[in-house]
Design an enzyme around this catalytic site. Structure first.
Site, mmCIF file in Angstrom:
data_model
loop_
_atom_site.group_PDB
_atom_site.id
_atom_site.type_symbol
_atom_site.label_atom_id
_atom_site.label_comp_id
_atom_site.label_asym_id
_atom_site.label_seq_id
_atom_site.Cartn_x
_atom_site.Cartn_y
_atom_site.Cartn_z
ATOM 1 N N HIS C 123 -4.646 1.458 6.382
ATOM 2 C CA HIS C 123 -4.214 2.320 5.167
ATOM 3 C C HIS C 123 -3.690 1.380 3.966
ATOM 4 C CE1 HIS C 123 -1.627 5.932 3.616
ATOM 5 N NE2 HIS C 123 -2.762 5.874 3.127
ATOM 6 N N CYS C 147 4.491 4.238 8.412
ATOM 7 C CA CYS C 147 4.800 4.361 7.223
ATOM 8 C C CYS C 147 4.089 5.889 6.884
ATOM 9 C CB CYS C 147 3.956 3.344 6.183
ATOM 10 S SG CYS C 147 4.805 1.701 6.253
ATOM 11 N N HIS C 148 2.782 5.958 7.254
ATOM 12 C CA HIS C 148 2.148 7.406 6.860
ATOM 13 C C HIS C 148 1.614 7.981 8.206
ATOM 14 C CE1 HIS C 148 2.263 4.854 3.336
ATOM 15 N NE2 HIS C 148 2.705 5.853 2.733
ATOM 16 N N GLY C 149 1.893 7.441 9.414
ATOM 17 C CA GLY C 149 1.487 8.178 10.485
ATOM 18 C C GLY C 149 0.066 7.892 11.006
#
Lengths: 419, 278, 182
Positions: C123, C147-149
């Site tokens: 990502h 961080c963003h799953g």
């Protein structure tokens, strides 16, 4: 200010009209280096060197900014980052480094010719004193920048140059030693000195660029001088900067780049000193330390003072070395002759060429080891240098009978071309 | 009165510098007459390097790869005992014509190893060199400090010629005439060796190349002392600037372009100014 | 003005324009060419490109364990999959994946239990959890980027969250108990 017949900026392109009416930058450029700036039509090739100095500054800024991306400013890593990282591993790093190192030399060649042109043609005289004063400021900034840049590769000459030049300040009575330690951030050049020199070496070129803008601004108030020294009388005396001088400067820039490329690609180390390929060693001074060639005349003046007389010899040397440049600030008032151009001043012309020779002799002595013969010659040459500016030129300017001046620039041009 | 002072201040300042310079000049001239500078031993005995011609000389010069390989052998078998080559990496040897595998083997077999610090144990160990490593530092316990050789041909006047003359100059002894003036040179101090090409005349390095065939050349070249010193000098020109050939090639392209541009800009300049007297 | 009178000579204006355009074009080409080395100098330098291969000793990694090491200054995850984890990875229909790949394609021949990937979330480049002992391995038992799953499965494939691709598998060889990456 400009001459009444200067062309006015009238953009045809609607985008430029839109921009110009909101931010008159296009107009500014047009009036500065475009068709809106009327320039005497009789400028010779010596007038190319102002633009060339600007080109040299831009080359140094660009190569310098990219080099700074690869440079490590630490006493432990600087030499390696230059001589391994930049010279061997970074793509085209050798080109950037050689272009930057030799660019400094080219810059000084151009600046010295530009200054001597100003001296010969009396370009420092009213109403252009401010142009000259700003020019001397730029020259001082340039010398400081060049010196600090030479320290960065952290070779033997870098190190000992930093040691010797900061040593000048210890000649100042009472506070001298403290000032030197403060400048270096230590007792000898090391990380602290290297880092602050790097920081200032990056900053000063932008200060120079600012001073250059003021220099050009001040030039545009009275307009460019010219080889006759006779002021512009009317429209027939001038041509628009663009396309006339852009074309001529374009040719000058290409010739400049040819000489520059010969240095970069075929003799990159010719003007350098072998000792700077030896890593800095605080415990061993090279046998002959000399600065870069462009400082040699001033170095010779420094070394010429070998006798204590009221003040210590060291202080005299430092005073004289700085004095030799600072006296240029007073030149517009030392030379009172109403005639500008050396071409119409028989005595000044002789004095000028003797000065050129004198500075070359000083340069030669400054680059030679401090042996008695060279010291003796530099003492004579340094004495002449001061005599020229402070005694000979003031006296000449009051006793000389100039040759008759042409009535106008156009008259001089027509007389020369035989029309 | 004040205005007279202001008017004459330039003469006072100029006069002051000139008077001090004349006093200094008097001192220097008197010094030279009373005590003419004595001839130094360096002046009497120091020799300038003899001319050395290499394939890489001149703007059209190219490295002689076979010679560089021989020079590398000399460095490896002789010089590397005391002198490091720390600015050069093993991978750079590919430029000399060695294959990837050969470079790997040279690195692996190199006598001096790479130091490694064991973070957990807090001790220093070592490992074999790999192509991406630089030539390891050499720690020399004896007298003198053998300089790193990577940049030596740039760091000395006359570069390669100096290296070649120094390596072959040990048998040149001071002349009887010079010895009469400087009798202290009759006997070289212990641990030092007389060499007229060395700046200080007495050098700590013993003659490194002493007999023909000291290094085994595989390309049939006779390994005389002179040949070996030439080869290692050529090699050290390469180590000092491996990009030398690229630099000159780029230079010719750039110059060609600029000369073409010069004709064009000259034409443009003439055409712009056509008909304008100046 | 006098100059304009001068200019109105017999000079052929077309030839003149041509020369001036040519000179300006050559200058533009020159400036363009000069930019190349400046831009190129910002590419990775030779010493960075030559950075050596990384060797990983596999003998100390028990099944179910993973280690974090580094390859070209990037984190590298080396994981010894248990048979259950291999089975879980093989059980997923490839067509249902965002970046369809089988475990076999992502491991060396005859060494399907060694999952060697860069520890860089595809990502925005964070280091996912799951290689260190006791770290959250996420809903699919592989790696989980905090961080963003983004969640990766036991083959390092993206299963949930914003990451577009599976964890990158570098080139490597396994010789006995040593993996040579690079």
């Amino acid at each position: 200010m400009s001459f009444p017949w200067a062309k006015h900026y009238e953009p045809k392109n609607p985008v430029m009209q839109w921009v110009d009416s909101r931010l008159p930058l296009p107009r500014f450029v047009y009036n500065a280096v475009g068709a809106g700036y009327p320039v005497p039509r009789n400028l010779n090739y010596w007038w190319n060197f102002g633009v060339l100095a600007g080109v040299a500054l831009v080359c140094q800024l660009i190569t310098g900014i990219v080099l700074a991306m690869h440079f490590h400013s630490s006493a432990a890593g600087a030499f390696e980052s230059v001589n391994v990282g930049i010279m061997r591993d970074v793509n085209a790093g050798w080109f950037l480094r050689f272009a930057h190192a030799n660019g400094a030399s080219m810059f000084f060649v151009v600046i010295y010719i530009h200054m001597f042109r100003g001296l010969y043609y009396g370009s420092y005289k009213a109403p252009r004193e401010m142009v000259w004063l700003l020019g001397v400021v730029i020259f001082l900034l340039l010398m400081a920048t060049a010196f600090m840049g030479y320290v960065l590769p952290w070779g033997q000459m870098s190190f000992w140059g930093a040691q010797v030049i900061t040593g000048f300040f210890s000649a100042i009575p009472v506070a001298g030693d403290w000032i030197r330690v403060w400048l270096l951030g230590g007792y000898a050049p090391d990380d602290a000195a290297l880092n602050r020199f790097f920081s200032l070496h990056y900053l000063l070129p932008f200060v120079i660029a600012g001073a250059v803008i003021l220099h050009i601004w001040a030039l545009h108030i009275p307009g460019s001088s010219n080889p006759t020294g006779v002021e512009v009388k009317g429209e027939q005396d001038t041509v628009p900067f663009h396309p006339y001088y852009t074309a001529k400067d374009g040719l000058g820039v290409v010739v400049f780049l040819i000489l520059f490329s010969v240095l970069i690609f075929f003799a990159p180390d010719y003007l350098g000193h072998p000792d700077n390929y030896i890593p800095a060693n605080p415990l061993s001074t090279p046998a002959h330390i000399v600065p870069e060639w462009y400082f040699w005349p001033f170095y010779a003046i420094l070394r010429a003072f070998t006798a204590d007389f009221i003040l210590p010899a060291k202080l005299w040397g430092v005073l004289a070395m700085f004095g030799s440049i600072l006296l240029l600030f007073f030149l517009p008032w030392l030379d009172k002759s109403p005639v500008r151009s050396g071409a119409y001043r028989p005595m000044y012309k002789v004095a000028f060429w003797v000065l050129v020779f004198d500075v070359l002799v000083l340069g030669y002595c400054g680059g030679s080891p401090a042996e008695p013969l060279y010291v003796i010659v530099s003492q004579i040459a340094a004495a002449y240098y001061f005599a020229h500016f402070l005694i000979i030129v003031p006296i000449i300017s009051s006793i000389e009978t100039p040759k008759p001046l042409p009535g106008s620039i156009t008259e001089a041009v027509l007389a020369k071309t035989g029309a | 009165m004040t205005s007279l002072f202001i008017k004459s201040i330039k003469f006072l300042v100029g006069g002051a510098f000139i008077v001090v310079l004349l006093i200094a000049l008097y001192g220097s001239v008197r010094g030279v007459i009373k005590e003419p500078p004595a001839e130094t031993a360096e002046h009497a005995m120091h020799k300038h390097p003899e001319e050395l011609k290499l394939a890489s000389d001149g703007p059209f010069g190219k490295f002689d790869r076979a010679q560089l390989q021989r020079g590398f052998l000399v460095y490896k078998d002789v010089c590397s005992t005391c002198h490091s080559l720390n600015l050069v990496s093993f991978r750079n040897l590919k430029d000399l014509g060695y294959s990837e595998a050969e470079v790997k083997k040279i690195a692996k077999d190199w006598g001096t190893k790479q130091p490694v610090f064991d973070e957990k144990g807090g001790t220093w160990g070592e490992r074999d060199n790999v192509p991406s490593d630089r030539f390891p530092k050499v720690y020399y316990p004896g007298t003198g400090t053998p300089p790193d050789l990577s940049l030596i041909t740039k760091a000395r006047h006359d570069g390669a010629a100096y290296v070649h003359s120094l390596l072959t100059g040990y048998d040149k002894k001071p002349s009887a005439e010079a010895l009469a003036k400087f009798p202290e040179f009759a006997k070289t101090p212990d641990g030092m060796h007389f060499n007229p090409y060395f700046a200080n005349l007495n050098i700590a390095m013993p003659p490194p190349l002493t007999q023909d065939g000291q290094v085994q050349y595989s390309d049939g070249t006779r390994a005389t002392v002179d040949q070996m010193s030439k080869d290692v000098s050529a090699f050290l020109v390469w180590t000092a600037e491996p990009t030398l050939e690229t630099r000159r090639q780029a230079g010719f392209a750039v110059l060609g372009f600029l000369i073409f541009a010069a004709f064009l800009t000259y034409g443009a300049y003439r055409s712009v100014w056509a008909g304008v007297k100046h | 003005m006098a100059i304009e009178a001068d200019l109105a000579g017999p000079e052929n204006p077309r030839r003149r324009d041509y020369l001036q355009y040519a000179a300006v074009s050559v200058a533009a080409v020159g400036a363009g060419v000069v930019v190349l080395p400046l831009v190129n100098s910002m590419n990775p330098s030779a010493d960075v490109l030559a950075q050596s291969t990384t060797e990983v000793d596999l003998s100390k990694i028990e099944p179910g364990m993973a280690i974090k090491t580094s390859f070209r200054k990037q984190p590298l995850f080396v994981r010894n999959l248990t048979p259950a984890e291999i089975a879980a990875a093989d059980a997923v229909p490839v067509s249902s994946l965002r970046d369809p790949q089988t475990l076999e394609q992502r491991t060396a021949k005859d060494h399907t239990n060694w999952l060697i990937t860069l520890g860089v979330c595809t990502h925005l480049g964070c280091v996912p959890l799951g290689a260190g002992e006791g770290e959250n391995r996420g809903p699919f038992g592989g790696y989980f980027c905090p961080c963003h799953g983004s969640a990766y499965d036991t083959a390092g494939r993206i299963r949930q969250g914003p990451a577009p691709k599976n964890l990158e598998v570098p080139k490597y060889n396994i010789n006995g108990a040593i993996a040579v990456v690079g």
